[in-house]
Design an enzyme around this catalytic site. Structure first.
Site, PDB file in Angstrom:
ATOM      1  N   GLY A  21       0.823  -1.210   0.000  1.00 34.09           N
ATOM      2  CA  GLY A  21       0.000   0.000   0.000  1.00 34.09           C
ATOM      3  C   GLY A  21       0.852   1.253   0.000  1.00 34.09           C
ATOM      4  N   ALA A  22       1.868   1.272  -0.864  1.00 24.94           N
ATOM      5  CA  ALA A  22       2.800   2.413  -0.882  1.00 24.94           C
ATOM      6  C   ALA A  22       2.337   3.522  -1.822  1.00 24.94           C
ATOM      7  CB  ALA A  22       4.191   1.920  -1.288  1.00 24.94           C
ATOM      8  N   GLY A  25      -1.067   7.889   1.277  1.00 27.23           N
ATOM      9  CA  GLY A  25      -1.066   8.078   2.726  1.00 27.23           C
ATOM     10  C   GLY A  25       0.222   7.679   3.424  1.00 27.23           C
ATOM     11  N   GLY A  27       1.820   4.708   3.686  1.00 26.79           N
ATOM     12  CA  GLY A  27       2.772   3.882   2.940  1.00 26.79           C
ATOM     13  C   GLY A  27       3.653   4.732   2.043  1.00 26.79           C
ATOM     14  N   SER A 146      -4.140  -0.014  14.326  1.00 34.45           N
ATOM     15  CA  SER A 146      -4.896   1.210  14.622  1.00 34.45           C
ATOM     16  C   SER A 146      -5.366   1.104  16.064  1.00 34.45           C
ATOM     17  CB  SER A 146      -6.104   1.320  13.694  1.00 34.45           C
ATOM     18  OG  SER A 146      -7.077   2.168  14.248  1.00 34.45           O
ATOM     19  N   TYR A 171     -13.688  -3.390  10.395  1.00 37.42           N
ATOM     20  CA  TYR A 171     -12.385  -2.698  10.446  1.00 37.42           C
ATOM     21  C   TYR A 171     -11.704  -2.943  11.797  1.00 37.42           C
ATOM     22  CZ  TYR A 171      -8.806   0.935  10.257  1.00 37.42           C
ATOM     23  OH  TYR A 171      -7.588   1.606  10.276  1.00 37.42           O
TER      24      TYR A 171
HETATM   25  N1  NAP Z   1      -5.449   7.217   8.349  1.00 37.16           N
HETATM   26  C1  NAP Z   1      -5.604   6.911   9.625  1.00 37.16           C
HETATM   27  O1  NAP Z   1      -6.066   7.739  10.447  1.00 37.16           O
HETATM   28  C2  NAP Z   1      -5.220   5.556  10.133  1.00 37.16           C
HETATM   29  C3  NAP Z   1      -5.383   5.309  11.499  1.00 37.16           C
HETATM   30  C4  NAP Z   1      -5.019   4.075  11.999  1.00 37.16           C
HETATM   31  C5  NAP Z   1      -4.486   3.125  11.158  1.00 37.16           C
HETATM   32  N2  NAP Z   1      -4.356   3.381   9.837  1.00 37.16           N
HETATM   33  C6  NAP Z   1      -3.806   2.310   8.999  1.00 37.16           C
HETATM   34  O2  NAP Z   1      -2.783   2.807   8.176  1.00 37.16           O
HETATM   35  C7  NAP Z   1      -2.668   1.993   7.007  1.00 37.16           C
HETATM   36  C8  NAP Z   1      -2.542   2.899   5.795  1.00 37.16           C
HETATM   37  O3  NAP Z   1      -3.715   3.667   5.695  1.00 37.16           O
HETATM   38  P1  NAP Z   1      -3.736   5.147   5.130  1.00 37.16           P
HETATM   39  O4  NAP Z   1      -4.378   5.994   6.154  1.00 37.16           O
HETATM   40  O5  NAP Z   1      -2.402   5.520   4.593  1.00 37.16           O
HETATM   41  O6  NAP Z   1      -4.818   4.957   3.974  1.00 37.16           O
HETATM   42  P2  NAP Z   1      -4.757   5.236   2.408  1.00 37.16           P
HETATM   43  O7  NAP Z   1      -4.146   6.561   2.133  1.00 37.16           O
HETATM   44  O8  NAP Z   1      -6.143   4.967   1.942  1.00 37.16           O
HETATM   45  O9  NAP Z   1      -3.767   4.123   1.867  1.00 37.16           O
HETATM   46  C9  NAP Z   1      -4.124   2.774   1.853  1.00 37.16           C
HETATM   47  C10 NAP Z   1      -3.161   2.048   0.953  1.00 37.16           C
HETATM   48  O10 NAP Z   1      -3.524   0.653   0.979  1.00 37.16           O
HETATM   49  C11 NAP Z   1      -3.640   0.245  -0.387  1.00 37.16           C
HETATM   50  N3  NAP Z   1      -4.556  -0.892  -0.504  1.00 37.16           N
HETATM   51  C12 NAP Z   1      -5.860  -0.974  -0.183  1.00 37.16           C
HETATM   52  N4  NAP Z   1      -6.342  -2.184  -0.494  1.00 37.16           N
HETATM   53  C13 NAP Z   1      -5.311  -2.881  -1.033  1.00 37.16           C
HETATM   54  C14 NAP Z   1      -5.178  -4.183  -1.558  1.00 37.16           C
HETATM   55  N5  NAP Z   1      -6.210  -5.039  -1.616  1.00 37.16           N
HETATM   56  N6  NAP Z   1      -3.966  -4.583  -2.000  1.00 37.16           N
HETATM   57  C15 NAP Z   1      -2.911  -3.736  -1.968  1.00 37.16           C
HETATM   58  N7  NAP Z   1      -2.977  -2.475  -1.509  1.00 37.16           N
HETATM   59  C16 NAP Z   1      -4.175  -2.065  -1.040  1.00 37.16           C
HETATM   60  C17 NAP Z   1      -4.143   1.461  -1.128  1.00 37.16           C
HETATM   61  O11 NAP Z   1      -3.937   1.283  -2.514  1.00 37.16           O
HETATM   62  P3  NAP Z   1      -4.653   2.227  -3.619  1.00 37.16           P
HETATM   63  O12 NAP Z   1      -3.802   3.465  -3.683  1.00 37.16           O
HETATM   64  O13 NAP Z   1      -4.601   1.413  -4.837  1.00 37.16           O
HETATM   65  O14 NAP Z   1      -6.039   2.516  -3.115  1.00 37.16           O
HETATM   66  C18 NAP Z   1      -3.254   2.522  -0.500  1.00 37.16           C
HETATM   67  O15 NAP Z   1      -1.969   2.498  -1.068  1.00 37.16           O
HETATM   68  C19 NAP Z   1      -3.891   1.089   7.007  1.00 37.16           C
HETATM   69  O16 NAP Z   1      -3.521  -0.200   7.421  1.00 37.16           O
HETATM   70  C20 NAP Z   1      -4.807   1.720   8.031  1.00 37.16           C
HETATM   71  O17 NAP Z   1      -5.645   0.783   8.672  1.00 37.16           O
HETATM   72  C21 NAP Z   1      -4.702   4.580   9.303  1.00 37.16           C
END
Ligand code: NAP
Length: 303
Positions: A21-22, A25, A27, A146, A171
């Site tokens: 997921g790089a 956000g 990644g 999370s 989730y």
């Molecule tokens: N944002 C927050 O407040 C928060 C809080 C707690 C934990 N987290 C955790 O942080 C991590 C990253 O989240 P983020 O906030 O950076 O969200 P994000 O910006 O939506 O990024 C999510 C990433 O995961 C990829 N992804 C989703 N489904 C996938 C799949 N089936 N196979 C491969 N890649 C996939 C997305 O790819 P695409 O670009 O193709 O969509 C994107 O690169 C997650 O595990 C999330 O649970 C986030």
């Protein structure tokens, strides 16, 4: 509580990081940070075109882009097989890809989609890369959970939430799965004197697309407002992940987070406490995950 910034990150030349997921956000923020310190970065992504469009953001970096859909166990196996056939060494695996608050759906193998994407794919990927990681330089597996894990609770007779589906529960359970997985992996790696360390992190609330593009106008306005008030930019929220991946003193098997205040330089070790966080849940989830994925983890020795 530690004061730590990217300026404290040791030189990463000679280390290779696989980041799931790089493309977005956290990644993407970690890919920037590690490559800026000299790491080779393998972006493991479901959307190759989206990743290629980001390549100009990494001038001069050693960046590879490979297909990986964490929700699809066949895609995970192909990614690992291709990596081995190229002879790529991996030193850090960052299990970051995730989805949240999605309507009910199932993966290619029929598993609930949050569990499949956020946990089962990473469970299999880690098992497939462990032998490679074991030969790595300061090898680590970093799991991005999370604080929502605290709301998770597994009913193992309804692991895929076929009864009473609720996207928040899906989730939270997937993030509880991350916590149970990373701590159980830590226990198993220590028991076998493995050189690989299992690190566990959460980013607090991060202003990323996951938060701002929640499905439905009401939910996305609500989460967008919360993120605007209480959230951190992705670069700041990613600090514990970067710390866990690189700091020599970072503790394995502990929850590393940015803490409760919005200070920019802080990494905190939080106590792991939740109703669903029990040793029994960890071992039961591990067994279910092995059965669902056929992940080739070594069988633990009985004393
Ligand atoms: N944002 C927050 O407040 C928060 C809080 C707690 C934990 N987290 C955790 O942080 C991590 C990253 O989240 P983020 O906030 O950076 O969200 P994000 O910006 O939506 O990024 C999510 C990433 O995961 C990829 N992804 C989703 N489904 C996938 C799949 N089936 N196979 C491969 N890649 C996939 C997305 O790819 P695409 O670009 O193709 O969509 C994107 O690169 C997650 O595990 C999330 O649970 C986030």
């Amino acid at each position: 509580m530690r004061t730590w910034t990217l300026a404290n990150m040791p030189d990463q030349t000679g280390r290779t990081a696989v980041i799931t997921g790089a493309t977005s956000g956290l990644g993407l923020a970690v890919a920037h940070a590690l490559s800026a310190r000299g790491a080779r970065v393998i972006m493991a992504v479901r959307n190759i075109a989206k990743a290629e469009a980001l390549r100009p953001q990494f001038p001069g970096a050693d960046l590879a882009i490979h297909k990986l859909d964490t929700s699809d166990l066949d895609s995970v196996s192909s990614f690992a097989a291709d990596l081995e056939s190229r002879g790529d060494q991996v030193d850090v695996l960052i299990n970051n890809a995730g989805i949240g608050n999605q309507p009910h759906a199932v993966s290619a193998q029929g598993h609930e989609l949050h569990l499949a994407t956020n946990h089962l794919g990473h469970f299999l990927l880690t098992a497939l890369l462990l032998p490679n990681l074991a030969n790595g330089k300061d090898p680590r597996v970093v799991t991005v959970a999370s604080f929502m894990y605290k709301l998770g609770h597994f009913d193992f007779d309804n692991l895929h939430l076929t009864r009473g589906y609720n996207s928040g529960r899906a989730y939270s359970n997937s993030k509880l799965a991350n916590v149970l997985f990373a701590t159980e992996l830590d226990r198993r790696l220590r028991a076998t004197n493995s050189p690989v360390q299992s690190m566990l992190t959460h980013p607090g609330i991060a202003r990323t697309p996951m938060i701002s593009s929640a499905p439905g106008p009401i939910l996305s306005r609500l989460t967008g407002s919360i993120a605007g008030l209480l959230g951190r930019p992705a670069t700041q929220a990613a600090l514990p992940i970067n710390y866990a991946a690189t700091a020599p003193e970072a503790p394995a098997g502990q929850m590393l987070s940015p803490g409760k205040t919005l200070r920019k330089t802080q990494v905190t070790q939080e106590p792991l406490r939740a109703k669903g966080f029990t040793p029994e849940a960890a071992t039961t989830l591990w067994t279910h995950s092995e059965n669902l994925t056929n992940a080739p983890y070594p069988t633990p020795q009985t004393p």
